[in-house]
Design an enzyme around this catalytic site. Structure first.
Site, PDB file in Angstrom:
ATOM      1  N   CYS A   2       0.944  -1.325  -0.074  1.00 37.32           N
ATOM      2  CA  CYS A   2       0.047   0.302   0.043  1.00 37.32           C
ATOM      3  C   CYS A   2       0.891   1.402  -0.428  1.00 37.32           C
ATOM      4  O   CYS A   2       1.577   1.249   0.890  1.00 37.32           O
ATOM      5  CB  CYS A   2      -1.263   0.234   1.103  1.00 37.32           C
ATOM      6  SG  CYS A   2      -1.951  -1.744   0.912  1.00 37.32           S
ATOM      7  N   ARG A  27       4.368  -0.825  -3.990  1.00 36.19           N
ATOM      8  CA  ARG A  27       4.196  -0.905  -2.776  1.00 36.19           C
ATOM      9  C   ARG A  27       2.729  -1.856  -2.916  1.00 36.19           C
ATOM     10  O   ARG A  27       2.670  -2.320  -2.262  1.00 36.19           O
ATOM     11  CB  ARG A  27       4.024   0.323  -2.225  1.00 36.19           C
ATOM     12  CG  ARG A  27       4.920   0.978  -1.601  1.00 36.19           C
ATOM     13  CD  ARG A  27       4.899   2.736  -1.653  1.00 36.19           C
ATOM     14  NE  ARG A  27       4.698   1.931   0.148  1.00 36.19           N
ATOM     15  CZ  ARG A  27       5.632   1.672   1.277  1.00 36.19           C
ATOM     16  NH1 ARG A  27       6.678   1.703   0.536  1.00 36.19           N
ATOM     17  NH2 ARG A  27       4.824   1.018   2.198  1.00 36.19           N
ATOM     18  N   TRP A  74      -2.479  -3.171  -1.594  1.00 41.17           N
ATOM     19  CA  TRP A  74      -1.914  -4.869  -1.563  1.00 41.17           C
ATOM     20  C   TRP A  74      -3.291  -5.223  -0.706  1.00 41.17           C
ATOM     21  O   TRP A  74      -2.672  -4.842   0.543  1.00 41.17           O
ATOM     22  CB  TRP A  74      -0.161  -4.418  -1.205  1.00 41.17           C
ATOM     23  CG  TRP A  74       0.412  -6.198  -1.822  1.00 41.17           C
ATOM     24  CD1 TRP A  74       0.889  -6.634  -2.384  1.00 41.17           C
ATOM     25  CD2 TRP A  74      -0.318  -6.525  -0.618  1.00 41.17           C
ATOM     26  NE1 TRP A  74       0.722  -7.726  -2.264  1.00 41.17           N
ATOM     27  CE2 TRP A  74       0.875  -8.004  -0.540  1.00 41.17           C
ATOM     28  CE3 TRP A  74      -0.382  -7.214   1.434  1.00 41.17           C
ATOM     29  CZ2 TRP A  74       0.905  -9.239  -0.189  1.00 41.17           C
ATOM     30  CZ3 TRP A  74       0.319  -8.082   1.945  1.00 41.17           C
ATOM     31  CH2 TRP A  74       1.044  -9.174   0.937  1.00 41.17           C
ATOM     32  N   ASN A 100      -2.340   2.811   5.011  1.00 39.56           N
ATOM     33  CA  ASN A 100      -0.900   1.389   4.950  1.00 39.56           C
ATOM     34  C   ASN A 100      -1.160   1.099   6.280  1.00 39.56           C
ATOM     35  O   ASN A 100      -0.292   1.367   7.378  1.00 39.56           O
ATOM     36  CB  ASN A 100       0.271   2.381   3.960  1.00 39.56           C
ATOM     37  CG  ASN A 100       0.949   1.299   4.043  1.00 39.56           C
ATOM     38  OD1 ASN A 100       2.872   1.916   4.239  1.00 39.56           O
ATOM     39  ND2 ASN A 100       0.856  -0.523   4.707  1.00 39.56           N
ATOM     40  N   GLY A 101      -1.100  -0.202   5.850  1.00 43.40           N
ATOM     41  CA  GLY A 101      -0.789  -0.719   7.421  1.00 43.40           C
ATOM     42  C   GLY A 101      -1.925  -2.164   8.173  1.00 43.40           C
ATOM     43  O   GLY A 101      -3.024  -2.396   6.761  1.00 43.40           O
ATOM     44  N   GLU A 480      17.917 -18.045  -4.471  1.00 48.10           N
ATOM     45  CA  GLU A 480      17.841 -16.314  -5.161  1.00 48.10           C
ATOM     46  C   GLU A 480      17.764 -16.871  -6.537  1.00 48.10           C
ATOM     47  O   GLU A 480      16.806 -16.092  -6.463  1.00 48.10           O
ATOM     48  CB  GLU A 480      18.819 -15.081  -4.838  1.00 48.10           C
ATOM     49  CG  GLU A 480      19.101 -13.891  -5.335  1.00 48.10           C
ATOM     50  CD  GLU A 480      17.519 -13.342  -5.165  1.00 48.10           C
ATOM     51  OE1 GLU A 480      17.167 -13.563  -4.026  1.00 48.10           O
ATOM     52  OE2 GLU A 480      17.174 -12.218  -5.439  1.00 48.10           O
ATOM     53  N   LYS A 484      13.923 -15.856  -7.669  1.00 49.91           N
ATOM     54  CA  LYS A 484      13.991 -14.242  -8.568  1.00 49.91           C
ATOM     55  C   LYS A 484      12.884 -15.381  -9.596  1.00 49.91           C
ATOM     56  O   LYS A 484      11.575 -14.857 -10.512  1.00 49.91           O
ATOM     57  CB  LYS A 484      15.096 -14.107  -9.210  1.00 49.91           C
ATOM     58  CG  LYS A 484      16.147 -13.253  -9.242  1.00 49.91           C
ATOM     59  CD  LYS A 484      15.392 -11.953  -9.305  1.00 49.91           C
ATOM     60  CE  LYS A 484      14.647 -11.423  -8.022  1.00 49.91           C
ATOM     61  NZ  LYS A 484      14.982 -11.201  -6.767  1.00 49.91           N
ATOM     62  N   GLU A 487       8.998 -15.373  -8.581  1.00 50.58           N
ATOM     63  CA  GLU A 487       8.401 -14.769  -8.351  1.00 50.58           C
ATOM     64  C   GLU A 487       7.879 -13.822  -9.370  1.00 50.58           C
ATOM     65  O   GLU A 487       6.969 -12.759  -9.429  1.00 50.58           O
ATOM     66  CB  GLU A 487       9.024 -13.489  -7.464  1.00 50.58           C
ATOM     67  CG  GLU A 487      10.488 -13.020  -8.002  1.00 50.58           C
ATOM     68  CD  GLU A 487      10.937 -11.760  -7.001  1.00 50.58           C
ATOM     69  OE1 GLU A 487      10.469 -12.238  -5.338  1.00 50.58           O
ATOM     70  OE2 GLU A 487      12.089 -12.035  -6.518  1.00 50.58           O
ATOM     71  N   HIS A 503      17.686 -36.915  -1.244  1.00 51.50           N
ATOM     72  CA  HIS A 503      16.761 -37.413  -0.366  1.00 51.50           C
ATOM     73  C   HIS A 503      15.772 -37.185  -0.114  1.00 51.50           C
ATOM     74  O   HIS A 503      14.795 -36.846   0.820  1.00 51.50           O
ATOM     75  CB  HIS A 503      17.915 -36.494   0.890  1.00 51.50           C
ATOM     76  CG  HIS A 503      19.311 -37.070   0.913  1.00 51.50           C
ATOM     77  ND1 HIS A 503      19.910 -38.132   1.219  1.00 51.50           N
ATOM     78  CD2 HIS A 503      20.228 -35.708   1.112  1.00 51.50           C
ATOM     79  CE1 HIS A 503      20.776 -38.508   2.062  1.00 51.50           C
ATOM     80  NE2 HIS A 503      21.029 -37.451   1.475  1.00 51.50           N
ATOM     81  N   LYS A 603       7.039  -4.501  -3.242  1.00 50.73           N
ATOM     82  CA  LYS A 603       8.062  -4.648  -3.181  1.00 50.73           C
ATOM     83  C   LYS A 603       8.462  -4.883  -1.531  1.00 50.73           C
ATOM     84  O   LYS A 603       9.390  -4.803  -1.126  1.00 50.73           O
ATOM     85  CB  LYS A 603       9.014  -3.478  -3.894  1.00 50.73           C
ATOM     86  CG  LYS A 603      10.297  -3.237  -3.615  1.00 50.73           C
ATOM     87  CD  LYS A 603      11.025  -2.298  -4.825  1.00 50.73           C
ATOM     88  CE  LYS A 603      12.061  -2.416  -4.800  1.00 50.73           C
ATOM     89  NZ  LYS A 603      13.045  -3.661  -5.096  1.00 50.73           N
TER      90      LYS A 603
HETATM   91  C1  G6P Z   1       9.370  -8.144  -0.124  1.00 50.73           C
HETATM   92  C2  G6P Z   1       9.747  -8.621  -1.368  1.00 50.73           C
HETATM   93  C3  G6P Z   1      10.937  -8.748  -1.606  1.00 50.73           C
HETATM   94  C4  G6P Z   1      11.954  -8.654  -0.581  1.00 50.73           C
HETATM   95  C5  G6P Z   1      11.323  -8.352   1.189  1.00 50.73           C
HETATM   96  C6  G6P Z   1      12.511  -7.821   1.686  1.00 50.73           C
HETATM   97  O1  G6P Z   1       8.987  -9.682   0.389  1.00 50.73           O
HETATM   98  O2  G6P Z   1       8.808  -8.578  -2.403  1.00 50.73           O
HETATM   99  O3  G6P Z   1      11.735  -9.133  -3.042  1.00 50.73           O
HETATM  100  O4  G6P Z   1      13.538  -9.560  -0.590  1.00 50.73           O
HETATM  101  O5  G6P Z   1      10.216  -7.852   1.024  1.00 50.73           O
HETATM  102  O6  G6P Z   1      12.861  -6.788   1.605  1.00 50.73           O
HETATM  103  P1  G6P Z   1      13.853  -5.717   2.191  1.00 50.73           P
HETATM  104  O7  G6P Z   1      13.022  -4.216   1.669  1.00 50.73           O
HETATM  105  O8  G6P Z   1      13.566  -5.654   3.846  1.00 50.73           O
HETATM  106  O9  G6P Z   1      14.709  -6.094   0.895  1.00 50.73           O
END
Ligand code: G6P
Length: 608
Positions: A2, A27, A74, A100-101, A480, A484, A487, A503, A603
């Site tokens: 948000c 956001r 969001w 937002n929250g 990672e 990537k 997502e 395993h 994000k």
């Molecule tokens: C969200 C984003 C991720 C990010 C994570 C941590 O889930 O979608 O891409 O890695 O938050 O965010 P930060 O801002 O704490 O690195």
């Protein structure tokens, strides 16, 4: 998670709000809305879906209104529908609010308000806030907001307007970000800095439970008791062009290509007379020498950095490292010890789980250093010390350049601590400093893998399952690589320690299953090769990511190579991630999905 924006000044408010929301769309983007004052009445326009839908809805509206609030959502409570989108109104439509929250005690408050005759129209937690403010409103919006937040539990950044006080926006925050931009004859507030930069570089960072009353020519702050407080502005030095795509098709691609610059900007200022200076971590030599343990806490990609950090710091600086996912940390009642350091890693500096972990560590009296990208963010301010990554503004939801600069920070920390603790020879230290200085060039060279990656992406974009395997730092990097891909492309993928695959998970390998094997560590090459053979024997299609010097080892056993520039094994993850980011990017392009704004994600996640 948000984004909120509020503007008061001489400009037409709808374009200003839409412009601000565009910068905040990372956001959340499942619905959006604006509220503004028109001839003494509050008008609300909302639409489900991405911001373009709202933009279209607003396109015919020509007004001169100069005060309003906006929101991009969001969804947490209530589906992403028009009715649940913000702004929300009180019963008589005289108060509008964006949030937002999460209001955690909204059920009890809702029941209480319903008993008082309030009618709810949405399924959101937010709606209780606007009715609560209405309940306390007797002509003074600041006072009503102040009384309302006394009853609220959870996290919030609110911006509120009232048609009875048409010259002001009142806003408040607790555990969700809110920044106030001070300009000449106009003022603007938002969840994040990019939304303000077009108007001003002078900003106030609001602290928890501080209330702001923003008029055209004045900004006043109050504490929870209603006492006026003074705050200082901070000057933001960011380059506005970073918020533009600059000729690239997507922010993600632009940010992938910015990595050489980001690595240079993060490393160079810390290299002083051939020595890596980590004084910004807030730990002196005595502390480093006595260090018994490091706990690294983070979420998402930042937690994957922590896994690489563990391998690297333990190997180089010989300090035991534990890694925690921030959302688990405080609930597992962590046993922190004296002589230990907690490091939190965060791009945004606003991730709710990471903030909670930071506070947990501080409450146990342990020193907390933050590796953080956004200057002045909550994590940067609350940690004992902030070590900034200079990735610059990152807009694409999937992190790339911030991840890589966080990774580099782990190496800088490891080598600097190793030197102080005497766990590294002078020669090896000098070699490391030289190599870290060369990383921007190595990253530049790695970007040349683009065509090879594009070809693989074109051949494999219809895959339904992909496995990433590796050992040691290659395994940590695989996590990672896998995130990537899933997502943004929505392809199911998993990262596995290469030796662990047999395993259980190897049961999922079928003829033609794509396995990306990362193998850059000499001491583990033969072992990884055995694991590659195991999946090949079950028909997997194997892409091997390695350096030229190890290529011959795999020659017969794999289907495709991605060959990285030569680099010291231990530092390989910093460049290995680049073709992995590109693979996710190009596969997603082939699938035709929105790379920069993948479904369901945000994000910056400012709720638990
Ligand atoms: C969200 C984003 C991720 C990010 C994570 C941590 O889930 O979608 O891409 O890695 O938050 O965010 P930060 O801002 O704490 O690195």
């Amino acid at each position: 998670m948000c984004g909120i924006v509020g503007y008061i000044g001489p400009r037409k408010v709808i374009p200003v709000l839409l412009g601000g929301l565009t910068k905040l769309e990372y956001r959340g983007y499942d619905s959006a809305g604006v509220a503004y004052l028109d001839n003494g009445k509050i008008e609300v326009i909302k639409e489900q879906g991405k911001l373009d839908n709202l933009r279209e809805k607003c396109s015919g509206i020509e007004t001169d209104n100069t005060l309003g609030i906006g929101h991009t959502r969001w969804a947490t409570h209530g589906a992403p529908s028009k009715i649940n989108s913000h702004p929300h109104l009180n019963g008589s439509g005289t108060i509008a609010l964006v949030h937002n929250g999460i209001i955690e005690n909204y059920v009890a408050l809702k029941e209480w308000l319903i008993k008082k005759g309030v009618k709810f129209v949405s399924d959101t937690d937010t709606e209780v806030a606007v009715h609560l403010i209405d309940h306390f409103y007797f002509g003074d919006l600041v006072s009503a907001v102040r009384q309302a937040i006394e009853m609220l539990e959870g996290s919030y950044a609110f911006a509120v307007i009232s048609s009875n006080e048409p010259d002001r926006i009142v806003a408040v925050r607790k555990d969700s970000p809110l920044i106030i931009g001070k300009a000449d004859g106009e003022n603007i507030l938002a969840s994040d800095i990019p939304a303000l930069l077009e108007y001003t570089r002078d900003v106030y960072f609001l602290n928890d439970n501080e209330i702001v009353e923003m008029k055209k020519d004045s900004i006043d702050f109050f504490d929870i008791y209603g006492t006026r407080i003074k705050k200082q502005t901070t000057k933001i030095e960011w380059d506005v062009t970073q918020a533009e795509k600059g000729g690239y098709d997507h922010f993600m691609l632009k940010e992938i290509y910015e990595q050489p610059r980001a690595l240079r900007d993060t490393f160079s200022p810390r290299l002083k007379n051939g020595i890596i200076d980590i004084s910004e971590m807030g730990i002196d030599d005595d502390f480093i020498k006595d260090l018994k343990k490091i706990t690294i806490v983070a979420c998402g990609s930042a937690s994957h950095v922590a896994h690489v950090g563990k391998y690297v710091i333990e190997r180089i600086a010989k300090v035991p490292v534990e890694v925690d996912i921030a959302s688990e940390f405080r609930y597992r009642h962590p046993l922190l010890i004296k002589d230990q350091l907690v490091i939190v890693i965060s791009q945004s500096g606003e991730t709710a789980d990471t903030i909670a972990a930071l506070r947990e560590a501080k409450s146990q009296g342990v020193k907390v250093a933050a590796v953080v990208n956004v200057i002045g963010s909550t994590i940067a301010r609350e940690a004992d010390a902030a070590f900034y990554t200079y990735a610059g503004m990152e807009i694409a939801v999937a992190t790339t350049k911030a991840y890589d600069t966080q990774l580099l920070s782990m190496y800088m920390l490891a080598y600097a601590m190793a030197r102080t603790r005497g766990t590294i020879s002078e020669e090896e230290y000098d070699r490391a400093v030289r190599d870290l200085s060369l990383l921007p060039e190595k990253a530049e060279e790695t970007l040349k893998l683009k065509e090879a990656v594009q070809r693989i992406a074109y051949e494999r974009f219809m895959d339904e399952d992909v496995f990433f395997i590796g050992r040691g730092v290659d395994y940590a990097l695989s996590m990672e690589a896998s995130l990537k891909l899933k997502e943004i492309s929505y392809i199911h993928s998993e990262a596995y320690a290469a030796g662990e695959l047999k395993h259980g998970t190897i049961a999922l390998i079928e003829p033609n299953t794509l396995v990306v094997a990362i193998a850059t560590q000499e001491d583990l090459i033969d072992k990884t090769l055995s694991n590659i053979k195991e999946v090949k024997a079950r028909g997997a299609y194997v892409v091997c990511v390695t350096t030229e010097k190890y290529r011959a080892k795999f020659d017969q056993g794999v289907d495709e190579f991605l060959i990285l520039p030569e680099i010291a094994d231990i530092e390989a993850p910093i460049i290995t991630v680049i073709p992995m980011q590109m693979l996710a990017y190009y596969i997603t392009l082939n699938k035709g999905f929105d790379v920069d704004k993948p479904r369901n994600l945000a994000k910056s996640v400012t709720v638990e």
